[in-house]
Motif scaffolding. Sequence first.
Motif, mmCIF file in Angstrom:
data_model
loop_
_atom_site.group_PDB
_atom_site.id
_atom_site.type_symbol
_atom_site.label_atom_id
_atom_site.label_comp_id
_atom_site.label_asym_id
_atom_site.label_seq_id
_atom_site.Cartn_x
_atom_site.Cartn_y
_atom_site.Cartn_z
ATOM 1 N N GLY A 13 35.342 29.275 30.825
ATOM 2 C CA GLY A 13 34.739 29.779 29.497
ATOM 3 C C GLY A 13 33.214 29.815 29.786
ATOM 4 N N LYS A 14 32.951 30.228 30.970
ATOM 5 C CA LYS A 14 31.134 30.131 31.194
ATOM 6 C C LYS A 14 30.636 31.030 30.195
ATOM 7 C CE LYS A 14 31.330 30.766 35.518
ATOM 8 N NZ LYS A 14 32.644 30.700 35.818
ATOM 9 N N GLY A 15 31.462 32.318 30.362
ATOM 10 C CA GLY A 15 30.629 33.679 29.813
ATOM 11 C C GLY A 15 30.677 33.244 28.342
ATOM 12 N N SER A 31 24.608 36.981 33.191
ATOM 13 C CA SER A 31 25.729 36.955 34.020
ATOM 14 C C SER A 31 25.836 37.510 35.319
ATOM 15 C CB SER A 31 26.887 37.344 33.189
ATOM 16 O OG SER A 31 28.063 37.552 33.884
ATOM 17 N N THR A 32 25.922 37.042 36.509
ATOM 18 C CA THR A 32 25.805 37.865 37.551
ATOM 19 C C THR A 32 27.247 38.519 37.938
ATOM 20 O OG1 THR A 32 26.422 35.750 38.824
ATOM 21 C CG2 THR A 32 24.333 36.417 39.305
ATOM 22 N N GLY A 33 28.275 38.153 37.314
ATOM 23 C CA GLY A 33 29.566 38.733 37.159
ATOM 24 C C GLY A 33 29.566 39.848 36.401
ATOM 25 N N GLY A 57 38.551 38.743 45.197
ATOM 26 C CA GLY A 57 38.421 37.320 44.733
ATOM 27 C C GLY A 57 37.397 36.755 45.514
ATOM 28 N N ASP A 58 36.825 37.430 46.761
ATOM 29 C CA ASP A 58 35.739 37.011 47.580
ATOM 30 C C ASP A 58 34.479 36.804 46.889
ATOM 31 O OD1 ASP A 58 37.161 36.888 49.982
ATOM 32 O OD2 ASP A 58 36.506 38.979 50.685
ATOM 33 N N LEU A 59 33.765 35.913 47.104
ATOM 34 C CA LEU A 59 32.227 35.916 46.563
ATOM 35 C C LEU A 59 31.736 36.993 47.290
ATOM 36 C CD1 LEU A 59 30.955 31.922 46.459
ATOM 37 C CD2 LEU A 59 31.990 33.494 44.843
ATOM 38 N N ASP A 83 24.547 32.323 33.926
ATOM 39 C CA ASP A 83 26.267 32.096 33.948
ATOM 40 C C ASP A 83 26.641 32.842 35.261
ATOM 41 O OD1 ASP A 83 29.062 33.233 33.407
ATOM 42 O OD2 ASP A 83 28.391 34.470 31.964
ATOM 43 N N GLY A 84 27.342 32.029 36.170
ATOM 44 C CA GLY A 84 28.010 32.728 37.322
ATOM 45 C C GLY A 84 27.088 32.247 38.377
ATOM 46 N N PHE A 85 25.886 32.040 38.406
ATOM 47 C CA PHE A 85 24.894 31.659 39.372
ATOM 48 C C PHE A 85 24.020 30.287 39.019
ATOM 49 C CE2 PHE A 85 20.744 32.515 41.146
ATOM 50 C CZ PHE A 85 21.208 33.106 42.424
ATOM 51 N N GLU A 125 45.601 34.603 30.199
ATOM 52 C CA GLU A 125 45.163 35.221 28.851
ATOM 53 C C GLU A 125 44.231 36.161 28.909
ATOM 54 O OE1 GLU A 125 45.662 32.031 25.510
ATOM 55 O OE2 GLU A 125 43.807 32.505 25.563
ATOM 56 N N ARG A 126 43.049 35.890 29.396
ATOM 57 C CA ARG A 126 42.026 36.878 29.703
ATOM 58 C C ARG A 126 42.178 38.370 30.202
ATOM 59 N NH1 ARG A 126 36.373 34.965 32.465
ATOM 60 N NH2 ARG A 126 37.872 35.198 34.425
ATOM 61 N N ALA A 127 43.382 38.343 31.052
ATOM 62 C CA ALA A 127 43.649 39.440 31.799
ATOM 63 C C ALA A 127 44.063 40.524 30.729
ATOM 64 C CB ALA A 127 44.867 39.204 32.850
HETATM 65 P P1 ADP Z 1 34.760 34.290 36.913
HETATM 66 O O1 ADP Z 1 33.853 33.040 36.698
HETATM 67 O O2 ADP Z 1 35.853 33.986 36.063
HETATM 68 O O3 ADP Z 1 35.051 34.204 38.239
HETATM 69 P P2 ADP Z 1 32.585 36.074 37.138
HETATM 70 O O4 ADP Z 1 32.366 37.367 36.208
HETATM 71 O O5 ADP Z 1 31.588 35.036 36.902
HETATM 72 O O6 ADP Z 1 33.945 35.460 36.534
HETATM 73 O O7 ADP Z 1 32.575 36.423 38.585
HETATM 74 C C1 ADP Z 1 33.599 37.622 38.860
HETATM 75 C C2 ADP Z 1 33.342 37.740 40.384
HETATM 76 O O8 ADP Z 1 31.997 38.434 40.746
HETATM 77 C C3 ADP Z 1 33.396 36.737 41.440
HETATM 78 O O9 ADP Z 1 35.028 36.461 41.799
HETATM 79 C C4 ADP Z 1 32.678 37.090 42.785
HETATM 80 O O10 ADP Z 1 33.401 38.202 43.340
HETATM 81 C C5 ADP Z 1 31.441 37.854 41.883
HETATM 82 N N1 ADP Z 1 30.179 36.933 41.627
HETATM 83 C C6 ADP Z 1 29.979 36.526 40.539
HETATM 84 N N2 ADP Z 1 28.914 35.926 40.418
HETATM 85 C C7 ADP Z 1 28.633 35.767 41.752
HETATM 86 C C8 ADP Z 1 27.766 34.904 42.565
HETATM 87 N N3 ADP Z 1 26.734 34.128 42.126
HETATM 88 N N4 ADP Z 1 27.888 34.927 43.954
HETATM 89 C C9 ADP Z 1 28.719 35.572 44.438
HETATM 90 N N5 ADP Z 1 29.614 36.310 43.786
HETATM 91 C C10 ADP Z 1 29.661 36.538 42.345
#
Ligand code: ADP
Length: 193
Positions: A13-15, A31-33, A57-59, A83-85, A125-127
């Motif tokens: 629930g970060k976002g 949000s980096t995502g 699903g890789d970073l 958020d996400g970083f 659920e989010r999907a």
């Molecule tokens: P969640 O937290 O649900 O995985 P995000 O939107 O934060 O959703 O991230 C989705 C995808 O984006 C991650 O699985 C990754 O591939 C990429 N991502 C987001 N932020 C980063 C980050 N800081 N470093 C590397 N990859 C990232």
Amino acid sequence: MENLVIFGAPGVGKGTHAGILAEKYNLLHLSTGDMLRAEIQSGSPLGERVRAKMEKGDLVGDDVVIALVDKALASTNSGVILDGFPRTVQQAQALDFLFKNHGRRMNCVISIDAPRDELVRRIHERALISGRADDANDDTIRHRLEEYEQKTKPVIDFYKVSGLLVSIDGSGEINQTSMRLCQIVDYLIKHSK
Ligand code: ADP
């Protein structure tokens, strides 16, 4: 000016919470995502490079996300909520450097915790509404959670050492978690010099 990080596993629930806090405390939600999804949408060469990684699903590579955050920080003078970083220790180290460069101080890293079963339930659920390919595939979800365990969890120790970390239980309703988060931010504002 407050600068915060909302930290936690995929689906916690970060976002959602970063959005609520950004609105309430007038902070810019970074949000980096979302930035990466915008790159993909724009059809840029960078977007093409990150698409495959996100769908598996890789970073995404540290250099790519660090550059995006650097650009975003350069474009605003307001407080930010990240958020996400950072999602790796290298990113956390880079963030220290970026904040110094941009004349900012980190106030707090708030980690939201929830059990794995609950994370998977929330991602499913989010999907239904997110349309995100990485929310719709069980192998991808499993891999994102592995990436979190291996590469992102060590960031917790990085911030524990610097005394910036606060952890809260995020397994309940949104309102409950939101109340806890607001108590923390109110405290930070009251006690910030
Ligand atoms: P969640 O937290 O649900 O995985 P995000 O939107 O934060 O959703 O991230 C989705 C995808 O984006 C991650 O699985 C990754 O591939 C990429 N991502 C987001 N932020 C980063 C980050 N800081 N470093 C590397 N990859 C990232």
